[in-house]
Write a protein that holds these residues in place. Structure first.
Motif, mmCIF file in Angstrom:
data_model
loop_
_atom_site.group_PDB
_atom_site.id
_atom_site.type_symbol
_atom_site.label_atom_id
_atom_site.label_comp_id
_atom_site.label_asym_id
_atom_site.label_seq_id
_atom_site.Cartn_x
_atom_site.Cartn_y
_atom_site.Cartn_z
ATOM 1 N N GLY A 20 -2.389 5.212 -2.465
ATOM 2 C CA GLY A 20 -1.895 6.583 -2.304
ATOM 3 C C GLY A 20 -1.634 6.906 -0.844
ATOM 4 N N TYR A 57 1.469 5.059 0.367
ATOM 5 C CA TYR A 57 2.698 5.708 -0.066
ATOM 6 C C TYR A 57 2.995 6.927 0.797
ATOM 7 C CZ TYR A 57 3.500 3.021 -4.343
ATOM 8 O OH TYR A 57 3.792 2.024 -5.238
ATOM 9 N N TYR A 111 8.408 9.283 -3.129
ATOM 10 C CA TYR A 111 7.219 8.452 -2.890
ATOM 11 C C TYR A 111 6.061 9.298 -2.380
ATOM 12 C CZ TYR A 111 9.717 4.095 -3.664
ATOM 13 O OH TYR A 111 10.407 3.084 -4.233
ATOM 14 N N GLY A 124 2.497 9.297 -4.088
ATOM 15 C CA GLY A 124 1.269 9.037 -3.337
ATOM 16 C C GLY A 124 0.275 10.172 -3.495
#
Ligand code: SF4
Ligand code: SF4
Lengths: 391, 213
Positions: free
Chosen positions: B77, B80, B198, B202
């Motif tokens: 996460g 990202y 993204y 994330g």
């Protein structure tokens, strides 16, 4: 440049007569389209039919008579967008009791299809042979097949003219972009003129990767005025906030401040995609370089940033041109015109304009007619029964 | 399929970051579509070699990751989010190429290499872009780390390579650098939008609401 009709009473009568005769075929065709070939006996529907018929044909008559295109087109286009929302929302509230789409309706593939999804369906269709949209193919309101057929026909004839003569949502930012007298935001960096192509690329690729229409799920501002998925989770809430923010920013505030169609010109992926169909359309907007004095008025007024100094040099609008006619209406030297590809610039401009106006206006009337009639019937209902709904 | 589509969705970013550096070179060297095709083919082979090296690295990295789902979600996460911020940042900047692109600034070296081994120069250029630690590549790397076997990791990178390469194929036909700069602007803006996606992915991973991908 528009004709100048103010030259004596006799000439005016002749101009009116000529315009009325030219408009006659349009009257016949719109009557058939609006009535569907038969007259209704219900007074509300009959009133809606007559009012819509008069409205459409008055606008077409004025287009022919005054030589102005965009001024009258914009009125119809904006009324169409508002009428569409009234009739669409009422239809779905009647059909399912709410403006919101439930998860079960998505699973059962009962989501109405909209042309903006088309560019997102193409890569997955080629890769997986499925349409990645939870809609119904045929036989229902807003079915996938009928929307594809309308789109193919319009693209072949009008190209990106679809965005000024057929889109049922574009009238919103077009309308808002006309409210202020002067723009407050005057310069928008050239880089942003390519944003809609970037959105197209991003949504086409992410849709292919996720096998779902990512623009509809995450970025469509018009969800705010059509339908949205019921807020049942954090993701849905985030999506709802994005839709409302984008609608306020791209469809209302920025068009108001910049006097341009910001959503259509800078963001809509369908608009970007549709630009490529301008290559196959027989119509385009051309500049007569002998008449142009480079005052740049056309660059200032173009709602979709389709006129630039480069296009003036090239003698034609950019491929993003929606053929709205605003630049033609505003050019002080009459240097701009609707033009049929393959003919010479000197050929009869009035005839070329009419050859474009007939299919374009007929397409707009076909798209708008039913929605305007339905909205009128519902508004009458609102005054007589207190509800927009039929039952 | 996942890796191919990931490559497809990131290929635009790859091309917008690295093309402004390499295409002038390719066009400068090539004469005619066929000659350009040969150059692009060698360039892509070099790039594939770079990716294969990374597939081994991704697998090695996988073996060192903690086993717990929460810890992995936290690492992935955060990765990202950091990478998506970079993508958005690069997308909005006015620079013509990413500072992360290893091929950037390689002009003098390439000139020399081109003189010494003319046939190898495009492949070296490809290898350099293949070894580039740019945000889209790192996103692919992060996804490949999830693969549990070395073969899985290699296959992932080969498919990712195929997806990104689709965007390099029209290069031999690109006749004007001006059109390329438009393409690059569109690519960078698209990179910014994909970056936002993204970022959200994330964030959701970090919040532990859903498991991604
Ligand atoms: S408005 Fe007419 S005269 Fe002025 S720059 Fe445009 S085409 Fe030329
Ligand atoms: S170039 Fe003219 S016709 Fe085309 S979108 Fe702009 S104002 Fe409308």
């Amino acid at each position: 440049m528009p004709d100048n009709p103010s030259i004596g009473p006799h000439a005016t009568t002749m101009t009116n007569l000529r315009a009325a005769l030219t408009s006659l075929p349009m009257m016949l065709m719109t009557f058939v389209i609006l009535s569907g070939g038969k007259l209704t006996h219900d007074p509300r529907h009959l009133f809606a039919l007559v009012a819509t018929f008069c409205f459409l044909n008055t606008l077409f008559f004025l287009m022919v008579k005054t030589g102005r295109t965009d001024r009258w087109r914009a009125i119809l286009f904006t009324v169409f967008a508002v009428a569409f929302v009234i009739s669409f929302i009422s239809h779905y509230v009647e059909a399912r009791g709410s403006m919101a789409l439930s998860e079960s309706e998505i699973l059962e593939c009962r989501t109405p299809f909209c042309h903006i999804v088309i560019p997102m369906t193409i890569i997955p269709l080629a890769l997986t042979r499925t349409i990645i949209f939870p809609g119904t193919m045929t036989g229902v309101y807003a079915a996938i097949a009928s929307m594809f057929i309308i789109w193919i026909g319009a693209s072949l004839s009008l190209g990106r003219g679809f965005c000024a003569w057929g889109c049922f949502l574009g009238g919103w930012d077009d309308g808002f972009s006309r409210i202020m007298k002067r723009p407050i935001i005057k310069n928008i960096g050239k880089k942003w003129h390519y944003l809609s192509f970037a959105v197209l690329l991003a949504v086409a690729l992410t849709s292919a990767a996720m096998l779902s229409p990512t623009y509809c799920e995450w970025l469509c501002p018009y969800k705010a005025v059509t339908e949205y998925v019921q807020v049942t989770s954090l993701t849905r809430l985030v999506q709802m906030i994005i839709f409302l923010t984008l609608f306020a920013g791209l469809v209302v505030i920025l068009p108001l401040l910049a006097k341009r169609r910001i959503q259509c010109g800078l963001f809509c992926p369908f608009g970007a995609f549709q630009s490529f169909t301008n290559k196959i359309s027989p119509f385009e907007v051309r500049v007569d370089k002998n008449l142009c004095v480079k005052c740049k008025k056309c660059i200032t007024v173009c709602p979709t940033f389709s006129m630039s100094e480069e296009s003036l040099d090239k003698g034609k609008a950019r491929m993003t041109c929606i053929k709205c006619g605003k630049c033609i209406d505003n050019c002080p030297k009459g240097a701009l015109s609707f033009h049929i590809k393959g003919t010479s610039l000197g050929d009869d401009r009035t005839a070329q304009r009419l050859l474009f106006l007939f299919p374009a206006f007929l397409f707009l009337s076909t798209m708008a007619g039913g929605n305007i009639q339905s909205a009128i019937v519902r508004i009458i209902g609102l005054f007589t029964t207190g509800s927009l709904l039929a039952h | 399929m996942d890796a191919f589509l990931l490559g497809l969705s990131n290929g635009v970013v790859c091309i917008s970051y690295c093309a402004p550096v390499l295409v002038p070179y390719l066009l400068g060297q090539g004469s005619g579509v066929l000659a350009n095709l040969g150059i692009v083919a060698r360039f892509l082979l070099g790039r594939l070699a770079g990716y294969l090296a990374f597939s081994v690295l991704a697998f090695t990295f996988h073996t060192t990751l903690p086993a717990s789902v929460a810890a992995r979600s936290l690492i992935m996460g955060s990765t990202y989010i950091i990478l998506s911020v970079l993508l958005v940042f690069y997308g909005l900047r006015n620079r013509t190429s990413s500072p992360a692109c290893a091929a950037r600034g390689s002009g003098p070296f390439l000139l020399k290499a081109g003189r010494l081994w003319p046939a190898l120069a495009p492949a070296i250029l490809g290898l350099l872009t293949g070894l580039t630690i740019c945000p889209p590549f790192l996103l692919a790397f992060a996804a490949a780390v999830e693969k549990t076997t070395l073969t899985g990791s290699v296959v992932f990178f080969v498919l990712f390579f195929c997806g990104t390469s689709v965007f390099f194929l029209p290069i031999p036909l690109v006749g004007s650098l001006k059109r390329l700069s438009v393409l690059s602007t569109v690519g960078k803006l698209a990179a910014g939008i994909i970056g936002l996606y993204y970022f959200y992915a994330g964030l959701i991973l970090l919040l532990g609401v859903i498991k991604y991908p």
